[in-house]
Design a protein around this motif. Structure first.
Motif, PDB file in Angstrom:
ATOM      1  N   PRO A  25       0.902  -1.440  -0.122  1.00 52.38           N
ATOM      2  CA  PRO A  25       0.258  -0.347  -0.092  1.00 52.38           C
ATOM      3  C   PRO A  25       1.070   1.208  -0.493  1.00 52.38           C
ATOM      4  O   PRO A  25       0.405   2.671  -0.226  1.00 52.38           O
ATOM      5  N   THR A  26       1.817   1.105   0.432  1.00 49.71           N
ATOM      6  CA  THR A  26       2.570   2.543   0.164  1.00 49.71           C
ATOM      7  C   THR A  26       3.082   3.055  -0.186  1.00 49.71           C
ATOM      8  O   THR A  26       2.610   4.875  -0.211  1.00 49.71           O
ATOM      9  N   ARG A  86      -6.776  12.010   3.000  1.00 52.71           N
ATOM     10  CA  ARG A  86      -6.549  10.466   4.064  1.00 52.71           C
ATOM     11  C   ARG A  86      -6.057   9.927   3.903  1.00 52.71           C
ATOM     12  O   ARG A  86      -5.653   9.250   4.257  1.00 52.71           O
ATOM     13  N   VAL A  87      -5.775   9.668   2.215  1.00 51.90           N
ATOM     14  CA  VAL A  87      -4.235   8.673   1.284  1.00 51.90           C
ATOM     15  C   VAL A  87      -3.035   9.480   2.538  1.00 51.90           C
ATOM     16  O   VAL A  87      -2.436   8.458   2.708  1.00 51.90           O
ATOM     17  N   ALA A  88      -2.416  10.818   3.358  1.00 55.24           N
ATOM     18  CA  ALA A  88      -1.809  10.877   3.353  1.00 55.24           C
ATOM     19  C   ALA A  88      -1.235  10.564   4.799  1.00 55.24           C
ATOM     20  O   ALA A  88      -0.121  10.033   5.662  1.00 55.24           O
ATOM     21  N   HIS A 119       4.779   4.475   7.640  1.00 55.55           N
ATOM     22  CA  HIS A 119       6.300   4.698   7.341  1.00 55.55           C
ATOM     23  C   HIS A 119       6.124   4.943   9.097  1.00 55.55           C
ATOM     24  O   HIS A 119       7.376   4.272   9.553  1.00 55.55           O
ATOM     25  N   TYR A 120       5.226   5.271   9.856  1.00 56.70           N
ATOM     26  CA  TYR A 120       5.299   5.285  11.295  1.00 56.70           C
ATOM     27  C   TYR A 120       5.251   3.820  11.771  1.00 56.70           C
ATOM     28  O   TYR A 120       6.712   3.703  12.434  1.00 56.70           O
ATOM     29  N   ALA A 138       6.180  11.618   9.874  1.00 55.37           N
ATOM     30  CA  ALA A 138       5.927  13.783   9.874  1.00 55.37           C
ATOM     31  C   ALA A 138       5.344  14.328   8.515  1.00 55.37           C
ATOM     32  O   ALA A 138       4.839  15.148   8.834  1.00 55.37           O
ATOM     33  N   SER A 139       6.565  14.641   7.871  1.00 56.48           N
ATOM     34  CA  SER A 139       6.118  14.800   6.674  1.00 56.48           C
ATOM     35  C   SER A 139       5.307  14.708   6.302  1.00 56.48           C
ATOM     36  O   SER A 139       3.768  15.322   5.565  1.00 56.48           O
ATOM     37  N   TYR A 140       4.478  13.638   5.826  1.00 55.98           N
ATOM     38  CA  TYR A 140       2.661  13.129   4.853  1.00 55.98           C
ATOM     39  C   TYR A 140       2.026  13.179   6.051  1.00 55.98           C
ATOM     40  O   TYR A 140       0.611  14.372   5.781  1.00 55.98           O
TER      41      TYR A 140
END
Length: 243
Positions: free
Chosen positions: A84-85, A106-108, A115-116, A125-127
């Motif tokens: 998915p990522t 929602r996707v972000a 990522h976490y 954190a960027s997303y």
């Protein structure tokens, strides 16, 4: 920055990206469920691209819901080896480039969670920054829930890789607004009846979500898309070399 300003700022960037000789029309078309033979025509038409993005994002969210619930996703998009990522990142990049910023949060948030969970806190954190920058405070309760979910995940990110003091400050603010500290864990976050509206994160005075004090935003889309395009080129070259 309002919708009109964002659109005006991104249009030259989008035009410049589409004009690049190495722009991966076919690869993006594949991610959006567009016939590769029609890729250039469709991707140069903002209305058609947005429609394709909307379909693909809805498909992505449904497939990711199935995955997280332990069910086998039944959509073609879920068969992509980057699901998915990687697929989520590509959809976020496309939504940012084509100014579909309402489709980003929602996707972000799903990408940030992945990522976490993978230990990539700076990417997470960027997303999370993209989630919150795509939501206008207090306009919609569902959007508020997404923004607060991102804020609750930011606490965990900061506790592990950032400033514990900032994490504590955000955690206290969540409690003051009756927001569960683990709101981010839900696939479809819902706010309690006594919670308060999303405030835009202003209380933190612009806490940078990344330790290097950079965050992805709509204004940073040029650099973001350059990175995305470079990744796509490397993937394509690797695939071509394997043939």
């Amino acid at each position: 920055m309002n919708d009109e300003q964002i659109s005006g700022a991104l249009a030259p960037t989008r035009d410049a990206a589409l004009a690049r000789p190495d722009f991966p029309f076919a690869r993006i078309a594949h991610r959006l469920g567009v016939d590769p033979a029609e890729a250039e025509v469709v991707l140069r038409d903002d209305e058609k691209t947005r429609a394709a993005l909307t379909r693909s994002i809805h498909e992505f969210l449904a497939a990711d819901d199935d995955r997280r619930a332990g069910r086998m996703p039944a959509t073609a998009l879920a068969l992509d080896p980057d699901f998915p990522t990687g697929v989520g990142m590509a959809l976020v990049g496309a939504a940012v480039l084509w100014d579909a910023h309402d489709l980003v949060p929602r996707v972000a948030l799903r990408v940030a969670k992945d990522h976490y969970e993978d230990g990539a806190d700076e990417l997470a954190a960027s997303y999370l920054a993209l989630v919150q920058e795509g939501i206008d405070p207090g306009q919609d309760s569902a959007d508020d829930a997404i923004a607060w979910a991102a804020q609750s995940l930011l606490v965990s990110v900061l506790q592990r890789s950032g400033s514990p003091a900032q994490a504590d400050e955000i955690a206290r603010d969540l409690a003051a607004h009756a927001i569960p500290i683990d709101l981010w864990r839900g696939d479809d976050p819902t706010l309690p009846d006594d919670s308060l509206s999303w405030h835009g994160g202003a209380f933190v005075g612009g806490i940078p979500p990344r330790r290097d004090e950079r965050s992805l935003s709509f204004e940073d889309v040029h650099d973001f898309m350059n990175t995305l395009l470079a990744d796509m080129r490397r993937e394509q070259e690797a695939e071509d070399g394997a043939d």
